[in-house]
Motif scaffolding. Sequence first.
Motif, short mmCIF file in Angstrom:
data_model
loop_
_atom_site.label_atom_id
_atom_site.label_comp_id
_atom_site.label_asym_id
_atom_site.label_seq_id
_atom_site.Cartn_x
_atom_site.Cartn_y
_atom_site.Cartn_z
N UNK A 103 -7.91 -2.76 9.06
CA UNK A 103 -6.72 -2.68 8.21
C UNK A 103 -6.91 -1.68 7.06
N UNK A 104 -8.10 -1.64 6.50
CA UNK A 104 -8.33 -0.72 5.38
C UNK A 104 -8.40 0.74 5.84
N UNK A 105 -8.69 0.94 7.14
CA UNK A 105 -8.84 2.30 7.67
C UNK A 105 -7.77 2.63 8.71
N UNK A 106 -6.67 1.90 8.69
CA UNK A 106 -5.64 2.08 9.71
C UNK A 106 -5.11 3.50 9.75
N UNK A 107 -5.03 4.16 8.60
CA UNK A 107 -4.55 5.56 8.58
C UNK A 107 -5.48 6.46 9.40
N UNK A 108 -6.79 6.17 9.40
CA UNK A 108 -7.74 6.96 10.19
C UNK A 108 -7.58 6.70 11.69
N UNK A 109 -7.04 5.53 12.03
CA UNK A 109 -6.88 5.17 13.42
C UNK A 109 -5.61 5.75 14.05
N UNK A 110 -4.70 6.27 13.22
CA UNK A 110 -3.43 6.79 13.71
C UNK A 110 -3.65 7.97 14.65
N UNK A 111 -2.89 7.98 15.73
CA UNK A 111 -2.93 9.10 16.66
C UNK A 111 -1.52 9.61 16.86
N UNK A 112 -1.40 10.87 17.24
CA UNK A 112 -0.06 11.45 17.40
C UNK A 112 0.45 11.26 18.80
#
Length: 188
Positions: free
Chosen positions: A179-188
């Motif tokens: 949850x704290x790193x969800x932005x890093x997990x985003x894919x296009x």
Amino acid sequence: MSSPPALRHDLDVPQVIVVTGVMAAGKSTVSQLLAERFSRAVHLRGDVFRRFVVTGRVDMSPQAQPEAERQLALRHSIAAQTANRYVAAGFTVVVQDLFVGATLEPFVKQLVERPVSLVMLAPDVAVVMQRESERVKVGYGDLWSVRDFDHMVRTKTPRIGLWLDSSQQTPDETVDEILSRLAEARIS
């Protein structure tokens, strides 16, 4: 008894979060706990779609048969369609399955609802071996070795999303980090 972690309303936007990794990486436990952190969430377990096949099922093996590959692609297609429908209806969907090697990108391309995040649980081989020995469900047996499967995942799976070494974490700590790193997990 401690109280359950608070729901994360700041992240509570309908989305797809794909959780994958080697067998015994903790996908089922982490995915369930992750889904529970959202106020409207679904946990799609890919293995359930596999078990729907009553007769004629061909499971994957190191020497994958064409029919096993076809059935895996079907299972992934059904999971993607189901995830898309739930997200369109306003749910966060945590999709858990083995999306490794050449199967990952075709699955992700079928996810039309956005945003999509991907988390690859990648604990150390020794930790996976210990977890496998402690669980009732057998993932490896005679067909796969933990070391060979881990090597295949790490060398043949596209490096997209968040690859997380959860070796020293509890499942709740893993969810907190996701949850704290969800932005890093985003894919296009």
